[in-house]
Design a protein around this motif. Sequence first.
Motif, mmCIF file in Angstrom:
data_model
loop_
_atom_site.group_PDB
_atom_site.id
_atom_site.type_symbol
_atom_site.label_atom_id
_atom_site.label_comp_id
_atom_site.label_asym_id
_atom_site.label_seq_id
_atom_site.Cartn_x
_atom_site.Cartn_y
_atom_site.Cartn_z
ATOM 1 N N HIS A 54 7.306 -12.560 -7.740
ATOM 2 C CA HIS A 54 6.950 -12.676 -6.321
ATOM 3 C C HIS A 54 6.244 -11.419 -5.818
ATOM 4 C CE1 HIS A 54 7.200 -13.526 -2.072
ATOM 5 N NE2 HIS A 54 7.980 -12.468 -1.868
ATOM 6 N N TRP A 55 6.805 -10.262 -6.129
ATOM 7 C CA TRP A 55 6.239 -9.008 -5.632
ATOM 8 C C TRP A 55 4.832 -8.768 -6.160
ATOM 9 C CZ3 TRP A 55 11.223 -5.678 -6.751
ATOM 10 C CH2 TRP A 55 12.201 -6.044 -5.827
ATOM 11 N N SER A 56 4.581 -9.108 -7.404
ATOM 12 C CA SER A 56 3.241 -8.905 -7.953
ATOM 13 C C SER A 56 2.237 -9.859 -7.311
ATOM 14 C CB SER A 56 3.247 -9.090 -9.472
ATOM 15 O OG SER A 56 3.689 -10.388 -9.841
ATOM 16 N N LEU B 43 11.961 -11.837 -9.013
ATOM 17 C CA LEU B 43 11.517 -10.962 -7.928
ATOM 18 C C LEU B 43 10.178 -10.300 -8.267
ATOM 19 C CD1 LEU B 43 14.826 -9.180 -6.825
ATOM 20 C CD2 LEU B 43 13.537 -10.904 -5.547
ATOM 21 N N VAL C 271 4.683 -1.590 -6.760
ATOM 22 C CA VAL C 271 5.082 -2.692 -7.638
ATOM 23 C C VAL C 271 4.520 -2.548 -9.053
ATOM 24 C CG1 VAL C 271 4.915 -5.189 -8.016
ATOM 25 C CG2 VAL C 271 5.477 -4.298 -5.740
ATOM 26 N N TYR D 158 -0.755 -8.740 -10.640
ATOM 27 C CA TYR D 158 -1.038 -8.034 -9.396
ATOM 28 C C TYR D 158 -2.544 -7.952 -9.142
ATOM 29 C CZ TYR D 158 -1.347 -4.038 -6.175
ATOM 30 O OH TYR D 158 -1.651 -3.207 -5.122
ATOM 31 N N TYR E 263 6.373 -0.204 -11.512
ATOM 32 C CA TYR E 263 7.769 -0.443 -11.915
ATOM 33 C C TYR E 263 7.945 -0.115 -13.398
ATOM 34 C CZ TYR E 263 8.554 -4.172 -15.257
ATOM 35 O OH TYR E 263 8.675 -4.870 -16.431
ATOM 36 N N LYS F 273 3.643 -6.288 -2.825
ATOM 37 C CA LYS F 273 4.563 -5.310 -2.247
ATOM 38 C C LYS F 273 6.006 -5.750 -2.503
ATOM 39 C CE LYS F 273 4.550 -7.645 2.262
ATOM 40 N NZ LYS F 273 4.293 -7.512 3.706
ATOM 41 N N VAL F 274 6.930 -4.824 -2.284
ATOM 42 C CA VAL F 274 8.353 -5.154 -2.370
ATOM 43 C C VAL F 274 8.724 -5.931 -1.118
ATOM 44 C CG1 VAL F 274 10.697 -4.240 -2.503
ATOM 45 C CG2 VAL F 274 8.843 -3.124 -3.772
ATOM 46 N N ASP F 275 9.219 -7.138 -1.311
ATOM 47 C CA ASP F 275 9.454 -8.035 -0.169
ATOM 48 C C ASP F 275 10.749 -8.804 -0.374
ATOM 49 O OD1 ASP F 275 8.990 -9.791 2.074
ATOM 50 O OD2 ASP F 275 8.371 -11.300 0.601
ATOM 51 N N SER G 56 0.302 0.140 -3.958
ATOM 52 C CA SER G 56 1.633 -0.469 -4.036
ATOM 53 C C SER G 56 2.412 0.149 -5.184
ATOM 54 C CB SER G 56 1.520 -1.981 -4.248
ATOM 55 O OG SER G 56 2.795 -2.559 -4.487
#
Length: 487
Positions: free
Chosen positions: A76-78, A73, A440, A346, A443, A82-84, A438
Amino acid sequence: PDLLTAPKTRSSYQQFLFNLSTIKPRREDQTIMANPRTTSSNAKNDQSEFVFEFFGPVGTAGCTLILPVVVLLLMHWSYVGKVDFSFLPSLFERRFWDKVLDSQVLCPSCRSYAILIKCSLGVMGWFLFQVVLERFLPCDLVQGTPIKGDIKNRLWYRINGHLSFWVTLLFALTGWPVWHEASSSWQFTSAPIDILFDYYAELALVTIVLCFVMSSYLYISSFNGKKVLADGGNSGILVYDFFIGRELNPRIGNFDLKEFCELRPGLIGWMLLNISCMVKQHQFLGYVSGSMILINIFQGIYVWDALYQERAILTTMDITQDGFGFMLCFGDLAWVPFTYSVQAKYLVNHDPQLPYSTLLLIIGVQIFGYVIFRGANGQKDAFRRNPDDPKLSHLQYLQTKRGTKLLTSGWWGMARKINYTGDWLMGLSWCMVCGIDSIVPYYYAIYFAILLIHRSERDDHLCKVKYGDDWDTYKQLVPYRFIPGVI
């Protein structure tokens, strides 16, 4: 642990892995009891009750299944910035598993076996390359701490991680062999390191699979012969012991698997992933941004520092107390390189183009955190080696009934976990280079803060048990945990 004998804490993966091992708070009202069983002829567990962490077998099973998904996850988010969750198929959807296999997030390139095979060979080749360096580069032979307090039982370790770091970097930047057709000869250039970015998710997936394979080997081999078992991973319940790790110091000959994996493949791999992101950003933009330069410098120094201080890892709980199972194997080889490089990944597509004034402020945060972290740990290590050193004569301490000394002045008179504060500030600076568009990239700061708070609570409980009333006296002398005068 007391400040005289405690090891240097380090989030590289001396600290990071221990943090992974304490995701769930271990409190009296949350422990699960069971009758311990052991299959080792030399490691009988004499306790009448076994205390599980992570809420027992159910919790460890959940961690084993969920943490790999978290890695994918974050990949993907990076990338999307965004959180998706829009890619997730419905559980009630027909052909659910086909959707999962088709997903480039949950199962990247799973329909293209050729890509996954190449990535698997690349990951295994990388692992073996680090093994070769560990085996054949010059080293210092250093004895570890007594195993389970037995002064006659100490293992030898080959300490050459710092040299491996520089040899790897030299090989990647100038020593990659290529065949030159015009001259019919081998020549050397920089490795096509940008390919790591192109197959980021696939490399993460095959690394996770290989962690399951390696953890299975570690679990099965722990039943062969007379092995020293870790107290915490010897419950007799497969799913729990598989995660925590049964054997304390698994070795192939004199090659120590746990100490090797703690620092080499994952930590140096993290640095190379960051460099691949920098190369890719240059390809996209035609230049490298200030944020990308800083994240590579900050985290590169962090990796270098951990390998330079390699022998300090021999006294950490990862080496002396924790078994080597999926928890540490996955943390070493998958979690660290693929989640701690999120900021660099990112920045490839979402660089905030921060002004120089902001970058200078971030550099200040990084330096401030490093001064605290290095100053505190350096003072502690110097006091541990020679408390009678005239340079340390100004330091005050509490003499405990156990015969050890607890520092109550200097860095350690400011706060009991002042080094954690410096460590977190450095991590925060990594997130800050990504701007504020963002959550992300942040985190890590969030994750690390939670884990450091919990770890400090766990340490406080252990020290209370260890020192009794002396620990209460110490807390009165040093009342703050992280920030002097605040908390």
